[in-house]
Design an enzyme around this catalytic site. Structure first.
Site, short mmCIF file in Angstrom:
data_model
loop_
_atom_site.label_atom_id
_atom_site.label_comp_id
_atom_site.label_asym_id
_atom_site.label_seq_id
_atom_site.Cartn_x
_atom_site.Cartn_y
_atom_site.Cartn_z
NE ARG A 185 -3.13 2.18 3.32
CZ ARG A 185 -3.13 2.84 4.31
NH1 ARG A 185 -2.92 2.05 5.51
NH2 ARG A 185 -4.21 3.79 4.38
CG HIS B 20 -7.76 10.78 10.54
ND1 HIS B 20 -6.68 11.16 11.43
CD2 HIS B 20 -7.24 10.05 9.82
CE1 HIS B 20 -5.62 10.94 10.97
NE2 HIS B 20 -5.72 10.01 10.14
CG ASP C 192 -16.85 7.46 23.71
OD1 ASP C 192 -16.27 8.47 23.88
OD2 ASP C 192 -18.18 7.45 23.20
CG HIS D 81 -0.82 7.92 13.40
ND1 HIS D 81 -1.69 7.23 12.75
CD2 HIS D 81 -0.99 8.56 14.27
CE1 HIS D 81 -2.74 7.49 13.50
NE2 HIS D 81 -2.27 8.62 14.58
CB SER E 166 2.38 8.79 7.26
OG SER E 166 1.26 8.83 7.71
NE ARG F 290 -4.16 11.04 5.08
CZ ARG F 290 -4.74 10.15 4.71
NH1 ARG F 290 -5.12 9.07 5.68
NH2 ARG F 290 -4.96 9.79 3.49
C1 DQA Z 1 -1.80 6.01 9.29
C2 DQA Z 1 -2.18 7.61 9.04
C3 DQA Z 1 -3.75 7.49 8.65
O1 DQA Z 1 -4.11 8.79 8.40
C4 DQA Z 1 -4.18 6.52 7.60
O2 DQA Z 1 -5.50 6.69 7.20
C5 DQA Z 1 -3.70 5.10 7.69
C6 DQA Z 1 -2.40 4.92 8.36
C7 DQA Z 1 -0.32 5.85 9.55
O3 DQA Z 1 0.04 4.83 10.14
O4 DQA Z 1 0.44 6.79 9.09
O5 DQA Z 1 -4.34 4.22 7.48
O6 DQA Z 1 -2.31 5.86 10.45
#
Ligand code: DQA
Length: 150
Positions: A21, A83, A90, A103, A105, A114
């Site tokens: 991906r 997001h 909760d 994350h 990224s 994001r």
């Molecule tokens: C993510 C960042 C998110 O915005 C995105 O939807 C993902 C991966 C990341 O690991 O960078 O699916 O969580």
């Protein structure tokens, strides 16, 4: 607290596709390679890990709820649910164990949508932008948190 605390590491939607991906954003490491690095890192830190992935919001909520009984801390990459999901927020608030958000990224360098994270409102801290290595950073932070550091 057990001598060997258990950390639940949860991965949300589409993270099963890591490696395939958008590699220019998420790198070439697969989720199973990240799990292997987490296992090595956890062994060095005297932690046990339970590493899981689901594409389903309700499944992630169920696992977070179970953490009350079965884990000492949660490391969570909720993917896109980060997001959008008040339900995950909760569940984390009800979990009664510390959570660290990860994350791959740097979500703050990316699209505006994001930049908001519901997960962050329940997390002790956030690590983003370091690829799979972020999970090891989170495990190191969690070990310190559980053993009385900050
Ligand atoms: C993510 C960042 C998110 O915005 C995105 O939807 C993902 C991966 C990341 O690991 O960078 O699916 O969580």
């Amino acid at each position: 607290m057990a001598a060997n605390p258990t950390i639940l590491i949860l991965n949300g939607p589409n993270l099963n596709l890591l490696g395939l991906r958008e590699p220019e954003i998420y790198g070439s490491e697969t989720l199973s390679e990240i799990e292997d690095s987490c296992l090595d890192c956890a062994a060095r830190l005297d932690l046990s890990i339970d590493f899981r992935q689901s594409n389903h919001e309700g499944q992630l909520v169920d696992w977070i709820q179970e953490a009350r009984q079965s884990a000492d801390g949660i490391i969570l990459n909720a993917g896109a649910y980060t997001h959008t999901s008040v339900a995950i927020l909760d569940a984390l608030n009800a979990a009664a164990v510390p959570a660290i958000e990860v994350h791959l990224s740097n979500i703050f360098r990316r699209e505006e949508f994001r930049h908001n994270s519901f997960v962050s409102r329940a997390a002790r801290g956030v690590i983003c932008g370091f690829g799979g290595h972020g999970y090891e950073l989170a495990l190191t932070a969690m070990a310190r948190l559980l053993r009385g550091g900050n």
